[in-house]
Design a protein around this motif. Sequence first.
Motif, short mmCIF file in Angstrom:
data_model
loop_
_atom_site.label_atom_id
_atom_site.label_comp_id
_atom_site.label_asym_id
_atom_site.label_seq_id
_atom_site.Cartn_x
_atom_site.Cartn_y
_atom_site.Cartn_z
N LEU A 184 -0.99 0.40 6.30
CA LEU A 184 -0.03 -0.16 5.34
C LEU A 184 1.25 0.65 5.19
CD1 LEU A 184 -2.41 -1.25 2.42
CD2 LEU A 184 -1.54 -2.65 4.30
N GLY A 185 1.25 1.89 5.64
CA GLY A 185 2.41 2.75 5.38
C GLY A 185 2.37 3.29 3.96
N PRO A 186 3.24 4.31 3.66
CA PRO A 186 3.11 5.04 2.40
C PRO A 186 3.26 4.19 1.14
CG PRO A 186 4.96 5.85 3.74
CD PRO A 186 4.27 4.83 4.56
N GLY A 348 4.76 1.82 15.04
CA GLY A 348 5.59 2.19 13.88
C GLY A 348 6.95 1.51 13.93
N GLY A 349 7.92 2.13 13.28
CA GLY A 349 9.28 1.59 13.32
C GLY A 349 9.49 0.36 12.47
N THR A 350 8.61 0.15 11.49
CA THR A 350 8.81 -1.01 10.62
C THR A 350 9.34 -0.58 9.26
OG1 THR A 350 6.49 -0.87 9.94
CG2 THR A 350 7.01 -2.48 11.65
N ASP A 351 10.03 -1.50 8.61
CA ASP A 351 10.46 -1.29 7.22
C ASP A 351 9.65 -2.23 6.33
OD1 ASP A 351 12.58 0.54 7.80
OD2 ASP A 351 13.67 -1.18 8.64
N TRP A 367 6.67 -6.71 6.36
CA TRP A 367 6.96 -5.63 7.30
C TRP A 367 7.95 -6.19 8.32
CZ3 TRP A 367 2.63 -5.68 4.49
CH2 TRP A 367 2.13 -4.45 4.03
N THR A 368 9.07 -5.53 8.47
CA THR A 368 10.08 -6.03 9.40
C THR A 368 10.33 -5.02 10.52
OG1 THR A 368 11.95 -5.07 8.19
CG2 THR A 368 11.25 -7.29 7.53
N VAL A 373 10.46 -10.42 10.49
CA VAL A 373 9.19 -10.17 9.81
C VAL A 373 8.06 -10.21 10.83
CG1 VAL A 373 7.58 -11.02 8.07
CG2 VAL A 373 10.05 -11.09 7.63
N VAL A 374 7.31 -9.10 10.92
CA VAL A 374 6.19 -9.07 11.88
C VAL A 374 4.84 -9.17 11.16
CG1 VAL A 374 7.41 -7.85 13.72
CG2 VAL A 374 6.26 -6.52 11.92
#
Length: 415
Positions: A184-186, A348-351, A367-368, A373-374
């Motif tokens: 999920l990321g931070p 990685g590399g998503t916002d 997540w973009t 949007v991915v």
Amino acid sequence: MTQRVVVVGAGLAGAKVAESLRARGYAGSLVVLGAEPVRPYERPPLSKGYLQGSDERESVFVHPEAWYDEHDVDLRPDATVTSLDLASGHVVDAGGGRTAFDRLVLATGSAPRGLDVPGAELEGVVTLRTLADSDRLRARLSEARRVVVVGGGWIGLEVAAAARAAGCEVTVVVRGAAPLLGVLGPRMAGMFAALHRERGVELRTRSEVRALLPARRSGSLDGTAVGGVELLDGTVLPADLVVVGVGARPRVALAEDAGLVVGDGVHVDAHLRTSDPRVLAVGDLAAVAHPFLGHRVRVEHWDAALHHGETVAATVLGADEPYDRLPYFFTDQYDLGMEYTGWTGPEGGTDVVVRGDEDARELVAFWTRDGRVVAGMNVNVWDVVDDLQALVRSRAVVPPERLADTSVPIADLAG
Ligand SMILES: Cc1cc2nc3c(=O)[nH]c(=O)nc-3n(C[C@H](O)[C@H](O)[C@H](O)COP(=O)(O)OP(=O)(O)OC[C@H]3O[C@@H](n4cnc5c(N)ncnc54)[C@H](O)[C@@H]3O)c2cc1C
């Protein structure tokens, strides 16, 4: 013409293969061999409602008992397949029985990883995969006082929630800075961490287990039952129950021994055919060449196990219907329900863009990558998965302000 389809593995994916074949009119012989003593069932409730005692046992089964006879499906429980004889077209089971096939479907799922540390064999150190595991865990939770969950993945966190509901003191040992960080990321991982802390769970982040220690009884070492978890930094967490939730690995041995192409899972094309076109693979086992994503994907998700059978039925019956569903996953923890769809990949590399109320945990996260949007996750917001999937499939570039704007329906974001 296909006269007999043999399915190895009687989990959700195997059961759905049988159902889909009959639903599409396959009239040949259909044999399903499963290692477990019970008919196919769904695993998500085993760490949620069934574990907490709110779901009835009968509700976890994929089909009523009579369904298999009614649909002329030869379901053989307690039958472990030990090898595949692809040259002669047979599967061999543990009793030495040989079952002939024209088409073979591998549905052996995955097996939980254990902990490779001293004390891992102590009594009271458990994993959760089967209905029997869930029954035993439920009984243990009703007696345990201090539970340590090793691993901050989905199953670990769901067990933590169930253990809190059972009134236990709960510590979760997490290798990274937060549970679910890799998925999920931070930002969103932080939301799950806060949820569990609020509910009284102690999260031991950046921690690893060095050993599991035996309990002391009346001053002496009992030697058989677990009593504590020793971390790499020397901390000892007292525990009378340790649940190991450190992931699973696909059961590829049969396929590998038979010479099929295997990597992380059994490699299949979009029609779910392995490197031997008579043999297909489904569910957790299958690493699928995904048409939309453009690369191979293996997921351990209920949704894939539920739907791979439709593709198998099409392939066996000669229809050209590749498997192209986007990955989809769900979880329930306390009063938080969420669905996640799409694929961010390991690169990685998503916002992350959030719409909704993060504090109230009522939101949709996007997540973009390069503005597209991915993947999307809805938390305590419902009926948006189809719109999220359409948005991902559109590959439209959407400005973050628009994604975050709750006045724009998700269905309109791609336009
Ligand atoms: C506790 C738990 C909770 C989960 N919660 C969620 C959730 O909330 N959301 C979600 O999306 N996913 C969830 N999952 C994942 C989901 O349940 C799996 O993706 C799904 O079960 C995969 O189905 P499958 O049929 O491929 O494999 P499995 O369910 O693993 O079934 C495979 C079957 O094959 C049998 N088998 C293996 N080898 C042999 C052999 N040699 N011969 C005969 N039989 C064999 C096994 O005994 C097993 O019964 C959860 C999983 C677990 C364990």
